[in-house]
Design an enzyme around this catalytic site. Structure first.
Site, PDB file in Angstrom:
ATOM      1  N   HIS A 271      43.506  -2.845  25.927  1.00 31.30           N
ATOM      2  CA  HIS A 271      44.636  -2.456  25.047  1.00 31.30           C
ATOM      3  C   HIS A 271      44.153  -2.430  23.602  1.00 31.30           C
ATOM      4  O   HIS A 271      43.912  -3.475  23.011  1.00 31.30           O
ATOM      5  CB  HIS A 271      45.786  -3.470  25.183  1.00 31.30           C
ATOM      6  CG  HIS A 271      46.978  -3.153  24.335  1.00 31.30           C
ATOM      7  ND1 HIS A 271      48.263  -3.216  24.819  1.00 31.30           N
ATOM      8  CD2 HIS A 271      47.096  -2.778  23.045  1.00 31.30           C
ATOM      9  CE1 HIS A 271      49.110  -2.894  23.862  1.00 31.30           C
ATOM     10  NE2 HIS A 271      48.423  -2.636  22.758  1.00 31.30           N
TER      11      HIS A 271
ATOM     12  N   HIS B  53      44.458  -0.122  19.636  1.00 33.37           N
ATOM     13  CA  HIS B  53      44.960   0.984  18.799  1.00 33.37           C
ATOM     14  C   HIS B  53      43.793   1.488  17.964  1.00 33.37           C
ATOM     15  O   HIS B  53      43.294   0.764  17.096  1.00 33.37           O
ATOM     16  CB  HIS B  53      46.074   0.491  17.870  1.00 33.37           C
ATOM     17  CG  HIS B  53      47.253  -0.025  18.619  1.00 33.37           C
ATOM     18  ND1 HIS B  53      48.347   0.761  18.929  1.00 33.37           N
ATOM     19  CD2 HIS B  53      47.503  -1.244  19.162  1.00 33.37           C
ATOM     20  CE1 HIS B  53      49.223   0.038  19.622  1.00 33.37           C
ATOM     21  NE2 HIS B  53      48.734  -1.176  19.779  1.00 33.37           N
TER      22      HIS B  53
ATOM     23  N   ARG C 278      44.008   4.502  16.309  1.00 35.30           N
ATOM     24  CA  ARG C 278      44.560   5.350  15.241  1.00 35.30           C
ATOM     25  C   ARG C 278      43.934   6.748  15.266  1.00 35.30           C
ATOM     26  O   ARG C 278      43.391   7.167  16.277  1.00 35.30           O
ATOM     27  CB  ARG C 278      44.389   4.701  13.851  1.00 35.30           C
ATOM     28  CG  ARG C 278      44.856   3.256  13.754  1.00 35.30           C
ATOM     29  CD  ARG C 278      46.303   3.061  14.134  1.00 35.30           C
ATOM     30  NE  ARG C 278      46.797   1.753  13.712  1.00 35.30           N
ATOM     31  CZ  ARG C 278      47.808   1.125  14.298  1.00 35.30           C
ATOM     32  NH1 ARG C 278      48.423   1.656  15.342  1.00 35.30           N
ATOM     33  NH2 ARG C 278      48.220  -0.041  13.850  1.00 35.30           N
TER      34      ARG C 278
ATOM     35  N   ASN D  60      50.418   5.495  20.450  1.00 37.11           N
ATOM     36  CA  ASN D  60      51.501   5.510  19.452  1.00 37.11           C
ATOM     37  C   ASN D  60      51.021   6.060  18.105  1.00 37.11           C
ATOM     38  O   ASN D  60      51.143   5.425  17.075  1.00 37.11           O
ATOM     39  CB  ASN D  60      52.131   4.115  19.285  1.00 37.11           C
ATOM     40  CG  ASN D  60      51.162   3.069  18.760  1.00 37.11           C
ATOM     41  OD1 ASN D  60      49.958   3.170  18.981  1.00 37.11           O
ATOM     42  ND2 ASN D  60      51.682   2.076  18.071  1.00 37.11           N
TER      43      ASN D  60
ATOM     44  N   LYS E 234      52.274   4.599  28.995  1.00 41.83           N
ATOM     45  CA  LYS E 234      52.733   3.467  28.201  1.00 41.83           C
ATOM     46  C   LYS E 234      54.235   3.534  27.975  1.00 41.83           C
ATOM     47  O   LYS E 234      54.746   4.553  27.514  1.00 41.83           O
ATOM     48  CB  LYS E 234      52.004   3.508  26.849  1.00 41.83           C
ATOM     49  CG  LYS E 234      52.514   2.520  25.823  1.00 41.83           C
ATOM     50  CD  LYS E 234      52.094   1.106  26.151  1.00 41.83           C
ATOM     51  CE  LYS E 234      52.749   0.123  25.202  1.00 41.83           C
ATOM     52  NZ  LYS E 234      51.828  -0.732  24.508  1.00 41.83           N
TER      53      LYS E 234
ATOM     54  N   HIS F 129      55.158  -2.427  26.871  1.00 42.33           N
ATOM     55  CA  HIS F 129      55.476  -3.288  25.730  1.00 42.33           C
ATOM     56  C   HIS F 129      56.790  -3.968  26.094  1.00 42.33           C
ATOM     57  O   HIS F 129      57.853  -3.360  26.035  1.00 42.33           O
ATOM     58  CB  HIS F 129      55.612  -2.477  24.433  1.00 42.33           C
ATOM     59  CG  HIS F 129      55.870  -3.348  23.243  1.00 42.33           C
ATOM     60  ND1 HIS F 129      54.959  -3.530  22.231  1.00 42.33           N
ATOM     61  CD2 HIS F 129      56.934  -4.121  22.916  1.00 42.33           C
ATOM     62  CE1 HIS F 129      55.443  -4.383  21.333  1.00 42.33           C
ATOM     63  NE2 HIS F 129      56.646  -4.744  21.724  1.00 42.33           N
TER      64      HIS F 129
ATOM     65  N   HIS G 294      50.033  -7.720  26.184  1.00 40.01           N
ATOM     66  CA  HIS G 294      50.025  -8.714  25.102  1.00 40.01           C
ATOM     67  C   HIS G 294      51.128  -9.759  25.281  1.00 40.01           C
ATOM     68  O   HIS G 294      52.003  -9.921  24.439  1.00 40.01           O
ATOM     69  CB  HIS G 294      50.112  -8.063  23.715  1.00 40.01           C
ATOM     70  CG  HIS G 294      51.083  -6.919  23.585  1.00 40.01           C
ATOM     71  ND1 HIS G 294      52.406  -7.011  23.954  1.00 40.01           N
ATOM     72  CD2 HIS G 294      50.919  -5.662  23.118  1.00 40.01           C
ATOM     73  CE1 HIS G 294      52.991  -5.857  23.711  1.00 40.01           C
ATOM     74  NE2 HIS G 294      52.117  -5.028  23.201  1.00 40.01           N
TER      75      HIS G 294
ATOM     76  N   LEU H 111      53.449  -7.699  16.760  1.00 40.30           N
ATOM     77  CA  LEU H 111      54.530  -7.674  17.751  1.00 40.30           C
ATOM     78  C   LEU H 111      53.939  -7.578  19.155  1.00 40.30           C
ATOM     79  O   LEU H 111      53.036  -6.767  19.362  1.00 40.30           O
ATOM     80  CB  LEU H 111      55.448  -6.472  17.501  1.00 40.30           C
ATOM     81  CG  LEU H 111      56.394  -6.644  16.304  1.00 40.30           C
ATOM     82  CD1 LEU H 111      57.098  -5.336  15.997  1.00 40.30           C
ATOM     83  CD2 LEU H 111      57.412  -7.752  16.570  1.00 40.30           C
TER      84      LEU H 111
ATOM     85  N   ASP I 243      44.740  -5.665  21.574  1.00 34.96           N
ATOM     86  CA  ASP I 243      45.834  -5.143  20.754  1.00 34.96           C
ATOM     87  C   ASP I 243      45.417  -5.051  19.289  1.00 34.96           C
ATOM     88  O   ASP I 243      46.252  -5.208  18.398  1.00 34.96           O
ATOM     89  CB  ASP I 243      47.110  -5.987  20.898  1.00 34.96           C
ATOM     90  CG  ASP I 243      48.349  -5.225  20.417  1.00 34.96           C
ATOM     91  OD1 ASP I 243      48.266  -3.996  20.247  1.00 34.96           O
ATOM     92  OD2 ASP I 243      49.390  -5.869  20.207  1.00 34.96           O
TER      93      ASP I 243
ATOM     94  N   HIS J 271      46.178  -1.891  10.028  1.00 35.55           N
ATOM     95  CA  HIS J 271      47.043  -1.307   8.986  1.00 35.55           C
ATOM     96  C   HIS J 271      46.370  -1.661   7.672  1.00 35.55           C
ATOM     97  O   HIS J 271      45.770  -2.744   7.548  1.00 35.55           O
ATOM     98  CB  HIS J 271      48.432  -1.960   8.997  1.00 35.55           C
ATOM     99  CG  HIS J 271      49.268  -1.631  10.193  1.00 35.55           C
ATOM    100  ND1 HIS J 271      49.992  -0.470  10.317  1.00 35.55           N
ATOM    101  CD2 HIS J 271      49.497  -2.320  11.335  1.00 35.55           C
ATOM    102  CE1 HIS J 271      50.635  -0.461  11.476  1.00 35.55           C
ATOM    103  NE2 HIS J 271      50.346  -1.572  12.123  1.00 35.55           N
TER     104      HIS J 271
ATOM    105  N   ALA K  28      53.590  -4.439  11.449  1.00 31.45           N
ATOM    106  CA  ALA K  28      53.147  -5.368  12.505  1.00 31.45           C
ATOM    107  C   ALA K  28      51.782  -4.934  13.016  1.00 31.45           C
ATOM    108  O   ALA K  28      51.562  -3.759  13.274  1.00 31.45           O
ATOM    109  CB  ALA K  28      54.148  -5.354  13.647  1.00 31.45           C
TER     110      ALA K  28
HETATM  111  O1  DOR Z   1      51.698  -5.612  16.261  1.00 31.40           O
HETATM  112  C1  DOR Z   1      51.707  -4.527  16.813  1.00 31.40           C
HETATM  113  N1  DOR Z   1      51.128  -3.459  16.251  1.00 31.40           N
HETATM  114  N2  DOR Z   1      52.332  -4.407  17.986  1.00 31.40           N
HETATM  115  C2  DOR Z   1      52.509  -3.206  18.562  1.00 31.40           C
HETATM  116  O2  DOR Z   1      53.105  -3.166  19.606  1.00 31.40           O
HETATM  117  C3  DOR Z   1      52.052  -1.971  17.897  1.00 31.40           C
HETATM  118  C4  DOR Z   1      50.963  -2.244  16.971  1.00 31.40           C
HETATM  119  C5  DOR Z   1      50.657  -1.089  16.040  1.00 31.40           C
HETATM  120  O3  DOR Z   1      50.537   0.032  16.518  1.00 31.40           O
HETATM  121  O4  DOR Z   1      50.509  -1.319  14.846  1.00 31.40           O
HETATM  122 ZN    ZN Z   2      49.524  -2.632  21.011  1.00 34.71          ZN
END
Ligand code: DOR
Ligand code: ZN
Length: 348
Positions: free
Chosen positions: A17, A19, A21, A45, A103, A140, A178, A223, A251, A255, A267
């Site tokens: 899992h 991200h 980007r 996402n 997902k 999720h 997660h 999150l 996860d 950011h 988050a």
């Molecule tokens: O903390 C998180 N950030 N939880 C998520 O489910 C999404 C993720 C994000 O894409 O930033």
């Molecule tokens: Zn995630």
């Protein structure tokens, strides 16, 4: 007392899992994942989200372009489920090896989830098809109801939705992602072998105090949010237990520093740079070295029905100071464990 070895060698692991980007951020972060992990389940996402096989195929190409030449890394793609997902498109993407999983984000549960599923009951034709073809559903697991306390949203999701999904689709392969609570650990342990969970490094290391004591600390916010200590201890026990139902999923969710340090901070915790070192510290502290390879490299492939990776990776007992910030494509990111000293390093 168990003897602490000076090094540990395991099969090359996977991240179930992450991200990655897009654009400059993808270019900057992808290598952190690729240099540790042979494969990763890539979250869809983006904005706009990766909702179809065609979009996943194009995103996969962009990821491969962002990886340094000579790095062996396979992105495993996921499709973002919406109220309008076409089961035929999912099945086609799965049959052609473009999609590995789908997902489920409940609408508005987290970052870029506005297009997520507004009524899980209406997803029945999609879930039925996924059950038939053996395609994994990544979830999720948090409700979004405004009257449910943010610390209870995972437990309430189990009660209201996850139990029901599995009652209707008892053979569906589900990864409860997660997980952050003892309730989730117990649910997975008592479910059938078609249900597993990923656990992040942060939820093994921190409880909610890390976020709220001595000032509000946005870099510990993700999150689902970290819960109280009893839950962290239950997660550590599950991860280090040797049970094949729990496996590694970072996860990692980068950011920019400004987006985190804000009146309405995003988050997500960027843990990719030192993920393995962070996980190993937990197994070392728990005296569970012999369970590390299963969690990091064996249980995930077994659940997904994929071969384990060729090759190995060695971590040695050597202190590593995590930098305060990491520059990525002109943005500053604050990594998990910023400024801390970890006890294990990957041998290069
Ligand atoms: O903390 C998180 N950030 N939880 C998520 O489910 C999404 C993720 C994000 O894409 O930033
Ligand atoms: Zn995630």
């Amino acid at each position: 007392m168990s003897i602490v070895p000076d090094s540990i060698t395991i099969r090359r692991p996977d991240d179930w899992h992450v991200h990655l980007r897009d654009g400059a951020m993808l270019e900057g972060v992808a290598q952190y994942t690729a240099r540790q992990f042979a494969r990763a389940i890539v979250m869809p996402n983006l904005s706009p989200p990766v909702t179809t096989t065609a979009l996943a195929d194009a995103y996969r190409e962009r990821i491969l372009c962002a990886i340094e030449p000579g790095t062996h890394f396979t992105p495993l793609m996921t499709a973002y489920l919406t109220d309008a997902t076409d089961p035929d498109d999912l099945a086609d993407g799965f049959a052609r090896g473009i999609l590995t999983a789908a997902k489920l984000y409940p609408a508005n549960a987290t970052t870029n989830s506005a297009h997520g599923v507004s009524d899980i009951a209406r997803l029945a034709p999609v879930l039925s098809r996924m059950q038939d073809i053996g395609m994994v559903l990544c979830i999720h697991g948090e409700v979004t109801d405004s009257d449910v306390d943010v610390f209870d949203r995972e437990a309430v999701f189990i009660e209201r939705h996850l139990s029901r999904i599995l009652r209707h689709f008892p053979e569906l392969k589900v990864v409860f992602e997660h997980i952050t609570t003892q309730d989730a650990v117990q649910f997975v342990e008592s479910a059938g072998p078609n249900v597993a969970a990923t656990i992040t490094p942060q939820h093994l290391h921190i409880n909610r105090n890390a976020m709220l004591v001595g000032g509000i600390r946005p870099h510990a916010y993700c999150l689902p949010v970290a819960k109280r200590e009893t839950h962290r201890l239950a997660l550590r026990k599950a991860a280090t237990s040797g049970s094949s139902r729990f496996f590694l999923g970072t996860d990692s969710a980068p950011h920019s520093r400004e987006a985190k340090e804000s009146a309405c901070g995003c988050a997500g915790i960027f843990n990719a740079p030192y993920a393995l070192e962070s996980y190993l510290q937990v197994f070392a502290d728990e005296g569970a070295f012999e369970q590390f390879e299963g969690f990091a490299s064996l249980h995930g492939p077994a659940f997904y029905g994929l071969p384990v990776n060729e090759g190995t990776i060695t971590l040695e007992r050597a202190e590593l100071v995590v930098p305060d910030t990491i520059d990525v494509g002109g943005a500053q990111l604050v990594p998990f464990h910023a400024g801390e000293t970890l006890q294990w390093s990957i041998r290069r």
